[in-house]
Design a protein around this motif. Structure first.
Motif, short mmCIF file in Angstrom:
data_model
loop_
_atom_site.label_atom_id
_atom_site.label_comp_id
_atom_site.label_asym_id
_atom_site.label_seq_id
_atom_site.Cartn_x
_atom_site.Cartn_y
_atom_site.Cartn_z
N CYS A 49 0.86 -1.17 0.11
CA CYS A 49 -0.05 0.11 0.11
C CYS A 49 0.81 1.39 -0.17
N CYS A 99 0.12 3.25 3.66
CA CYS A 99 0.45 2.33 4.94
C CYS A 99 1.54 1.62 4.76
N CYS A 148 -4.10 -0.34 0.20
CA CYS A 148 -5.12 -1.20 0.74
C CYS A 148 -6.46 -0.67 0.82
N CYS A 200 -6.86 2.39 3.39
CA CYS A 200 -6.40 3.80 2.79
C CYS A 200 -7.27 4.07 1.56
ZN LIG Z 1 -2.82 1.21 3.38
#
Ligand SMILES: [Zn+2]
Ligand SMILES: [Zn+2]
Length: 428
Positions: free
Chosen positions: A75, A78, A130, A133
């Protein structure tokens, strides 16, 4: 949110983690269960229907491959890995979402009539994210995630991946900068220079956010009495609170140190850095242009120890690396004392005497042997006074070689204009 803060997401369970967990604990009603899909990143699930637009949505397989490769399957906000699912035990679960920066439809997030269509398949306009997010940027906190913010995040993540994957993960190191913010212009240490210096010896930054130890909360210049009454304790407190625990817990496995501060404080920092821990100390080079990258080539510094006269219980150690220190400057700082004057120096003391990594490790050996010889020659209960004229890195290394259980406390002096050497702090 700045481009440097995305790492912080990884430190606490994300909302997505909790959602995933809850979904596994809570039985899902059969009618609401999603149909099984092949492993492929779903395209902008908030705004686009995969069934209408096909497996790759509006992005297309080519752009999708590029985006996955540049993000290394993580991601881009994150940094969570997007293949595999620990809780269900699936090693092949695909948790990736392909998300447009400029939405692929003009009424989508950040979409507009001019660009939405044109940039729909452009890998530079697409992020790998992800679920959590993706929800945040397209829905929950859409206002905070403007086009420039997302572009910075994507660029920072891709640059970091590119730098990191070429080197072993064990090569990661945290950047520690130690500066005096009063003299900010002279002492600023750009992160880019730190990274370049680390890469030159095969290290890669563990984070874009350096650990910053900043002096100067008193607002005083370093020749003021208040500065010396407050800053040494402040340095110790900051180190204990922000750094020591993370070294002990293994969060900071390796530290790259970049220091530019008054010499006694650099020695104090060295004392705080554990000798056994993996630490690399860098030095600033002025020529040919300012840089923190170790110079290549032969080692010419040739550090050496000149022992003082035996006998007596008062020892002065001169550290003559950037400059020669005459004995009378030492004796005028401690008048009428029966001093034995020792000296750690090099072949030709000057400002750029310390040039190579080999110089540094040879200097370290000489300092270690100096501490041991002082103890052998003068005994256990000796008073030690230190007079430094040395590069920042040598001062840090000097403090690092000092062992609390083995060596005597040291009084550290500093040169002050028009006053000569003045006692500044004690290492004990
Ligand atoms: Zn993420
Ligand atoms: Zn989209």
């Amino acid at each position: 949110m700045s481009a440097g803060t995305w790492m912080a997401y990884g430190e606490v369970p994300t909302r997505r983690d909790r959602n995933v967990l809850e979904n596994f604990i809570r039985p899902v009603p059969r009618t609401r269960r999603r149909p099984q899909r092949k492993a492929s990143s779903r395209s902008c699930f908030m705004t686009e229907s995969a069934s209408k637009k096909g497996r790759h949505g509006t992005v297309g397989p080519r752009a999708e491959k590029i985006v996955w490769a540049r993000a290394a399957g993580r991601c881009q906000i994150c940094n969570d890995s997007l293949i595999g699912h620990l809780i269900s035990g699936s090693r092949t679960a695909n948790k990736g979402y392909i998300a447009h920066i400029i939405g692929s439809s003009e009424d989508g997030p950040r979409g507009n009539a001019d660009q939405s269509k044109a940039l729909a398949k452009d890998p530079d306009n697409v992020m790998l994210l992800c679920d959590g997010c993706h929800r945040v940027i397209d829905r929950d906190e859409r206002d905070k995630h403007s086009e420039p913010v997302l572009r910075r995040m994507k660029a920072a993540h891709e640059a970091w991946i590119a730098r990191s994957v070429g080197l072993r993960p064990a090569s990661q190191s945290h950047i520690l900068r130690f500066t005096n913010q009063i003299a900010a212009n002279e002492t600023a240490i750009p992160v880019d220079m730190c990274i370049a210096a680390m890469q030159a010896i095969g290290r890669t930054p563990a984070s874009f956010d350096p650990i910053d130890l900043k002096l100067g909360i008193t607002g005083q210049q370093d020749d003021g009495e208040l500065f010396w009454a407050v800053e040494p304790d402040d340095l110790v407190r900051f180190f204990q609170e922000r750094i020591k625990g993370r070294i002990n817990s293994g969060q900071y496995r390796h530290i790259s140190v970049f220091g530019f501060a008054p010499m006694p404080l650099l020695m104090k920092l060295g004392q705080l850095l554990p000798d056994i821990h993996d630490v690399e100390i860098f030095t600033r080079h002025r020529e040919p242009e300012p840089s923190w990258t170790w110079r290549e080539g032969a080692s010419e510094m040739d550090s050496r120890l000149i022992e003082g006269t035996p006998g007596g219980k008062m020892v002065a150690i001169k550290l003559s690396i950037t400059d020669r220190i005459s004995d009378d400057r030492v004796t005028s700082a401690i008048p009428d004392a029966p001093l034995s004057i020792w000296e750690i120096t090099c072949a030709s003391p000057r400002h750029d005497a310390l040039r190579t990594r080999e110089d540094m490790s040879q200097f370290r050996e000489v300092v270690r042997s100096a501490f041991n010889r002082v103890k052998e020659v003068h005994g256990e209960d000796t008073q030690v006074f230190v007079f430094p004229a040395a590069p920042a890195a040598c001062c840090i290394e000097f403090g690092r070689c000092w062992q609390p259980k083995t060596h005597r406390p040291m009084e550290i002096f500093d040169q002050v204009q028009d006053r000569g050497f003045v006692r500044r702090l004690r290492i004990e």
